[in-house]
Write a protein that holds these residues in place. Structure first.
Motif, short mmCIF file in Angstrom:
data_model
loop_
_atom_site.label_atom_id
_atom_site.label_comp_id
_atom_site.label_asym_id
_atom_site.label_seq_id
_atom_site.Cartn_x
_atom_site.Cartn_y
_atom_site.Cartn_z
N LEU A 81 39.81 34.53 35.40
CA LEU A 81 39.66 34.38 37.19
C LEU A 81 38.72 33.95 37.48
O LEU A 81 38.31 33.82 38.58
CB LEU A 81 39.70 35.63 37.47
N GLN A 82 37.75 33.02 37.12
CA GLN A 82 36.19 32.63 37.88
C GLN A 82 36.67 31.30 38.36
O GLN A 82 35.44 31.66 39.43
CB GLN A 82 35.24 32.21 36.48
N ARG A 83 37.45 31.11 38.01
CA ARG A 83 37.48 29.68 38.66
C ARG A 83 39.02 29.85 40.29
O ARG A 83 39.14 29.21 41.29
CB ARG A 83 38.53 28.28 38.67
N LEU A 84 39.00 31.13 40.31
CA LEU A 84 39.61 31.74 41.87
C LEU A 84 38.88 31.96 42.90
O LEU A 84 37.97 32.80 42.38
CB LEU A 84 40.85 32.45 41.70
N SER A 85 39.24 31.49 44.04
CA SER A 85 38.27 32.11 45.03
C SER A 85 39.38 33.14 46.33
O SER A 85 39.88 33.13 45.63
CB SER A 85 38.16 30.42 46.22
N ALA A 86 38.03 34.48 45.90
CA ALA A 86 38.16 35.21 46.35
C ALA A 86 38.68 34.96 48.37
O ALA A 86 37.47 34.14 48.72
CB ALA A 86 37.89 36.76 46.81
N PRO A 87 39.97 35.43 49.04
CA PRO A 87 39.22 35.63 50.36
C PRO A 87 37.98 36.04 51.35
O PRO A 87 37.75 37.08 50.62
CB PRO A 87 40.49 36.10 51.28
N PRO A 88 37.37 35.44 52.18
CA PRO A 88 35.89 36.48 53.19
C PRO A 88 36.88 38.27 53.03
O PRO A 88 37.88 38.29 53.74
CB PRO A 88 35.87 35.66 53.64
N PRO A 89 35.71 39.05 52.19
CA PRO A 89 36.23 40.28 53.19
C PRO A 89 36.76 40.30 54.88
O PRO A 89 35.52 39.99 55.43
CB PRO A 89 34.50 40.88 52.94
N GLY A 90 37.48 41.28 54.44
CA GLY A 90 38.37 41.60 56.08
C GLY A 90 38.99 40.59 56.63
O GLY A 90 38.92 40.36 57.90
N SER A 91 39.17 39.64 56.06
CA SER A 91 39.80 38.47 56.31
C SER A 91 41.57 38.71 56.14
O SER A 91 42.03 40.21 56.20
CB SER A 91 40.19 37.27 55.14
N LYS A 132 41.02 43.64 41.05
CA LYS A 132 40.41 44.21 42.62
C LYS A 132 39.57 43.14 43.73
O LYS A 132 39.70 42.90 45.20
CB LYS A 132 39.91 45.31 41.86
N GLN A 133 38.33 43.26 42.65
CA GLN A 133 37.61 41.65 43.70
C GLN A 133 37.22 40.82 43.11
O GLN A 133 36.44 41.11 41.72
CB GLN A 133 36.43 42.55 44.18
N LEU A 134 37.74 39.05 42.94
CA LEU A 134 37.30 38.18 42.62
C LEU A 134 36.46 38.20 42.04
O LEU A 134 35.36 38.04 43.04
CB LEU A 134 38.62 37.08 43.15
N PRO A 135 35.94 37.74 41.15
CA PRO A 135 36.92 38.00 39.62
C PRO A 135 36.59 38.51 38.86
O PRO A 135 37.16 38.82 37.92
CB PRO A 135 36.16 36.85 38.89
N SER A 136 36.38 40.08 39.47
CA SER A 136 36.67 41.53 38.73
C SER A 136 38.20 41.86 38.24
O SER A 136 38.87 41.37 39.19
CB SER A 136 35.90 42.29 39.48
N CYS A 137 38.08 42.44 37.41
CA CYS A 137 39.76 43.20 37.00
C CYS A 137 39.61 44.01 36.25
O CYS A 137 38.44 44.42 35.87
CB CYS A 137 40.35 41.60 36.47
N THR A 138 40.12 44.93 36.33
CA THR A 138 40.20 46.07 35.27
C THR A 138 41.66 45.92 34.59
O THR A 138 42.79 45.75 34.96
CB THR A 138 40.21 47.75 36.33
N PHE A 139 41.73 46.14 33.67
CA PHE A 139 42.91 46.63 32.60
C PHE A 139 42.44 47.66 32.14
O PHE A 139 42.40 48.60 31.65
CB PHE A 139 42.93 46.20 31.24
N THR A 140 43.95 49.00 32.69
CA THR A 140 44.00 50.17 32.36
C THR A 140 45.10 50.49 31.06
O THR A 140 46.34 50.03 31.80
CB THR A 140 45.50 50.90 33.59
N VAL A 141 44.97 50.81 29.94
CA VAL A 141 45.22 51.45 29.25
C VAL A 141 46.15 52.32 28.67
O VAL A 141 45.05 53.58 28.96
CB VAL A 141 44.81 51.28 27.67
N ARG A 142 47.15 53.09 29.31
CA ARG A 142 47.86 54.08 28.73
C ARG A 142 48.60 54.18 27.46
O ARG A 142 49.14 53.44 26.55
CB ARG A 142 49.22 54.46 29.98
#
Length: 144
Positions: A81-91, A132-142
């Motif tokens: 996800l490093q090369r994906l750009s996140a929209p500015p906060p509050g956009s 959640k916030q690019l390039p951060s992500c979570t993987f939920t394992v159940r």
């Protein structure tokens, strides 16, 4: 490219299935010379440290559990996800949701890889990615 040929849930399921098979094969390769892993927590720790290091060139940044079969693997700088750009906060919320959906389409394959590795190692589970916030992500394992 994959989403152009198939669309919607079918594309996501197909990518996840490809990742599942790849995860099984990689887990078999990376555990070939290791002693058998014990319980689910030990297997999850192996995936967070050794498997993640081999696959993504770093360890998982954070592992949380509720000790009832739910594990949350957090990667604050996920390589895919490093090369994906996140929209500015509050956009615009629609723009934020579009960016989230695009990032989610990149996460079906790695979620399948993680699920395939865990299932091959004896942990039957589901894996849900969440950017959640690019390039951060979570993987939920159940664990089932």
């Amino acid at each position: 490219m994959f989403h152009e040929k198939q669309s919607g849930p079918a594309a996501a399921a197909a990518l996840e299935a490809v990742g599942y098979r790849v995860g099984q094969q990689l887990a078999e390769r990376y555990t070939r010379d290791k002693p058998r892993l014990g319980d689910a927590l030990e297997i999850i720790k192996f995936v967070c440290k050794d498997f993640w290091q081999a696959l993504f060139k770093k360890q998982v940044d954070n592992l949380k559990t509720n000790h009832r079969g739910v594990y949350v693997l957090q990667d604050n700088g996920f390589r895919w996800l490093q090369r994906l750009s996140a929209p500015p906060p509050g956009s615009d919320p629609a723009r934020e949701e579009a960016a989230r959906q695009l990032a989610l389409s990149y996460l079906h394959l790695p979620a399948g890889i993680v699920r395939g590795a865990l299932c091959h190692l004896g942990v039957s589970c589901t894996v849900e990615p969440d950017p959640k916030q690019l390039p951060s992500c979570t993987f939920t394992v159940r664990v089932m």
